[in-house]
Design an enzyme around this catalytic site. Sequence first.
Site, PDB file in Angstrom:
ATOM      1  CE  LYS A   1       1.004   4.889   8.349  1.00 63.83           C
ATOM      2  NZ  LYS A   1       1.024   4.046   7.188  1.00 63.83           N
TER       3      LYS A   1
ATOM      4  CG  ASP B   1       5.832   3.828   0.961  1.00 69.36           C
ATOM      5  OD1 ASP B   1       6.084   4.490   1.990  1.00 69.36           O
ATOM      6  OD2 ASP B   1       4.685   3.642   0.530  1.00 69.36           O
TER       7      ASP B   1
ATOM      8  CE1 TYR C   1      -3.658   2.556   0.596  1.00 70.14           C
ATOM      9  CE2 TYR C   1      -2.406   3.284   2.505  1.00 70.14           C
ATOM     10  CZ  TYR C   1      -3.439   3.472   1.606  1.00 70.14           C
ATOM     11  OH  TYR C   1      -4.251   4.572   1.726  1.00 70.14           O
TER      12      TYR C   1
END
Length: 432
Positions: free
Chosen positions: A266, A238, A144
């Site tokens: 995050k 990522d 994702y």
Amino acid sequence: MKLEKSLELYTRGKKHLVGAVNSPVRAFKSVGGVPIFIDHAKGSKIYDVDGNEYIDFVLSYGPMILGHRNHYVEKSIKKYLRNGYTFGASTKGEIILAEMVCDVFPGMDKVRFVNSGTEAVLSAIRLARAFTGKDKIIKFAGCYHGHSDALLVAAGSGLATLSIPGSKGVPEDAVKNTLIAEYNNIDSVEKHLAEDNNIAAIIIEPIAGNMGVVLPTKEFIEELKELTKASGVLLIVDEVMTGFRSQFGGAQELLGVVADITCLGKVVGGGFPVGAYGARNEIMEMVSPLGDVYQAGTLSGNPIAMASGIATLKELKKQNPYKDFEKTAAFLERVLLAAAKENGIDVQVNRFGSMLNAFFTKEKVVDFKSAQTSDTKKFKTFFWKMMENGVFLPPSQFESWFLGTAMSKRDMYKVRTAIQISMEAVANKLKK
Ligand SMILES: *Cc1c(COP(=O)(O)O)cnc(C)c1O
């Protein structure tokens, strides 16, 4: 377990919020039942509006690595609040966080801060296309990378390996340049590279965390490095989930990878909306205002968010919790496997640093396909029994559980008991 007030809010929220939430996973759709509404949190614990206390393994899906309301981070945020919230002109905090981030990732000479992981990745893709002059990207099934159109293909659920949009409203045209490969399968990457010379970049989660935790094999990473180098295709790593989480230097440090472009999110914002992408000078200098790749943001580099990020990274560096995370995760793995065995349940535990999860399947989970063999009904029973016993896990079989530095030994003993009870509940449910 009482969830009356949560139910009340859920019912009320549904009228003016879509599904009563602002991000789908919070609706608990894959485990059913009442989604909890949070009142407050402190340290390793989170409290819902009915007053239930849980040890928090969601940690806001990663950012709260220091636990909630870390004293040092909170002090810093409060200090900066007094100066104002956002200015539309630059502040020193942006430079300090940029220095800290670039110091940690050897492939990053320059970085650009944005407001989310989604934004970091979509900007990185635009930049990769500009730098290489090519259009296509390769992504892996089950990884994702946020909800931008081009990346909503095989993104952790739904249609597995075809270039078909994983969401309505995404035109075929928006994903026609996205090629899908299989995680841990280098042949599937080589095939695309051999057939197509219009490929700008390969994007990967270095430790996959969005199909449950799936680790790359050493050979896969080595070959990926060689392939991208030989073909001139950029490697976009990522690290929105893994950055500062699997190791201070992210997964790249542990895997011995230097990305062409790194994406962060995050933890880097410590609970405030921050994303980032960075690369060597040659690449980053193509970004506006130095170059012609346009990318902007009214609230990008927000001073409060920068203060939170700086304080979080400083505190993390000081605490250096990575060895302890490893030990705690190993402890939880042992407990999960023992409890599963005792109750005759098939479970696979995958873990890396402070990320782990238990798949209810007999098969080893190495990619999206094998993750899909999990029995989500068993997970559902397990999840609610854990909740009843004071442990908040992500409400999906395919999300990572996160460890934080505020978790104590005592917390872990409580989690052990909860796991034993919950595994037994899964077995009892089967007998019925
Ligand atoms: C969470 C996540 C994203 C998206 O970040 P948002 O801040 O939710 O937009 C992208 N990539 C990975 C690997 C993630 O875990």
